[in-house]
Design an enzyme around this catalytic site. Structure first.
Site, short mmCIF file in Angstrom:
data_model
loop_
_atom_site.label_atom_id
_atom_site.label_comp_id
_atom_site.label_asym_id
_atom_site.label_seq_id
_atom_site.Cartn_x
_atom_site.Cartn_y
_atom_site.Cartn_z
N ASP A 74 40.58 67.58 78.27
CA ASP A 74 39.50 66.75 77.75
C ASP A 74 39.74 66.54 76.25
OD1 ASP A 74 36.89 65.55 77.53
OD2 ASP A 74 36.16 67.46 76.76
N ASP B 199 36.93 65.11 73.59
CA ASP B 199 35.78 65.36 72.71
C ASP B 199 35.29 66.79 72.84
OD1 ASP B 199 34.72 62.43 71.72
OD2 ASP B 199 35.69 62.35 73.67
N ARG C 241 24.45 54.87 76.35
CA ARG C 241 24.85 55.12 74.96
C ARG C 241 25.68 53.99 74.38
NH1 ARG C 241 27.75 60.65 75.62
NH2 ARG C 241 27.95 59.85 77.76
N ASN D 113 31.27 67.07 83.29
CA ASN D 113 32.17 66.06 83.88
C ASN D 113 33.60 66.54 84.00
OD1 ASN D 113 32.25 65.92 80.99
ND2 ASN D 113 33.28 63.94 81.13
#
Length: 299
Positions: free
Chosen positions: A89, A91, A134, A249
């Site tokens: 991942d 972030d 968002r 996620n």
């Protein structure tokens, strides 16, 4: 089954490591444990045998509850311990921030967007719906603002370069798979040393964001699909894969990997994985694979 328990601490906590090693070894039934120092005062392997890996993990977990400074991983000690693929991942894992939260700051919406991000990463909201919500708030933001955000807000996570470069120097394939945006993943991947990247595409018209994200969205299912695709392309088994992430996620991807590690992660994510790093930087993932400190790549 031959197993290996790796324990790691941050600098200055040598006494914690020594005590935890002794107590965890006893929990595994090893009065005089066979050990290998990976980094003096920082990381150690303890070798043992077990007939029930899950029970051994449970005993070690209960023993180390009082050692909040210890990061640990208990796994089979096999020839796939050093992984042939890293899938990560971005972030809050390979970089220190959530890019979408930082972009929202440019339109005065950071607090609102950050709350949605946090809830989505905890698994309390549908990821795809939360992402669309968002991104819609970013409508009208200029591409120039994205450039400024990357240059001024994005910092590589400590240990990221050393993790990726040590593994790739040894022949591993590295992929950055993110629920974030290609604008950032492509730059971060190049900076750190990843071979490939998958992420979401922000739709842009006349050099400003339209407030939409291109379909299909790179969410939990897409991250798992990426792992499977990369394995198929390279004829690798899932057990040859190390996956790392922090959000809900990431869970399917982390569970599918031979070694899935929650990195400074949300509770739901940490509970679903093989191991969790709560204290150290990303080089802890090298110790978990049995790399000695003197084998780390120079960065």
């Amino acid at each position: 089954m031959d197993i290996v328990l790796t324990l790691a601490v941050n600098p200055g906590l040598e006494d914690d490591l020594e005590k935890a090693t002794r107590d965890a070894s006893a929990a595994l039934g090893a009065r005089v444990p066979e050990t290998l120092v990976l980094h003096a005062g920082r990381a150690i392997d303890v070798f043992a045998e077990t007939e029930d890996l899950q029970q051994s993990r449970k005993r070690v977990s209960e023993t180390l509850l009082d050692y909040a400074t210890i990061d640990w991983c208990l796994q089979p000690n096999g020839h796939h311990r050093r992984k042939s693929m890293l899938i990560a991942d971005m972030d809050s894992t390979m970089i220190t921030v959530e890019c979408i939260d930082e972009l929202a700051d440019f339109v005065g919406m950071k607090e609102q967007v950050s709350e949605i991000t946090e809830a989505a990463m905890r698994g309390e909201l549908d990821f795809e719906a939360a992402l669309k919500e968002r991104v819609a708030l970013l409508k009208g933001l200029s591409v120039e603002a994205l450039e400024i955000c990357y240059k001024e807000r994005i910092t590589v996570m400590p240990g990221a370069r050393q993790l990726v470069r040590t593994m790739t120097t040894g022949g591993a394939f590295a992929a950055l798979v993110s629920g974030g945006f290609t604008f950032f993943t492509e730059r971060v991947a190049s900076t750190i040393g990843f071979h490939d990247t998958r992420a979401n595409i922000l739709e842009i018209s006349d050099d400003v964001l339209t407030g939409s994200v291109a379909e299909p969205i790179c969410g939990a299912a897409a991250k798992l699909e990426a792992l499977e695709d990369y394995c198929a392309d390279r004829k690798l088994l899932n057990e040859q894969v190390l996956a790392v992430g922090d959000g809900a996620n990431d869970i399917p991807m982390l569970k599918a990997a031979g070694l899935g590690i929650a990195y400074h992660a949300k509770p739901k994510t940490a509970a679903a994985t093989h191991a969790a790093v709560r204290n150290g930087d990303l080089t802890t993932l090298l110790y978990f694979q049995g790399y000695r400190f003197d084998e780390f790549a120079a960065v």
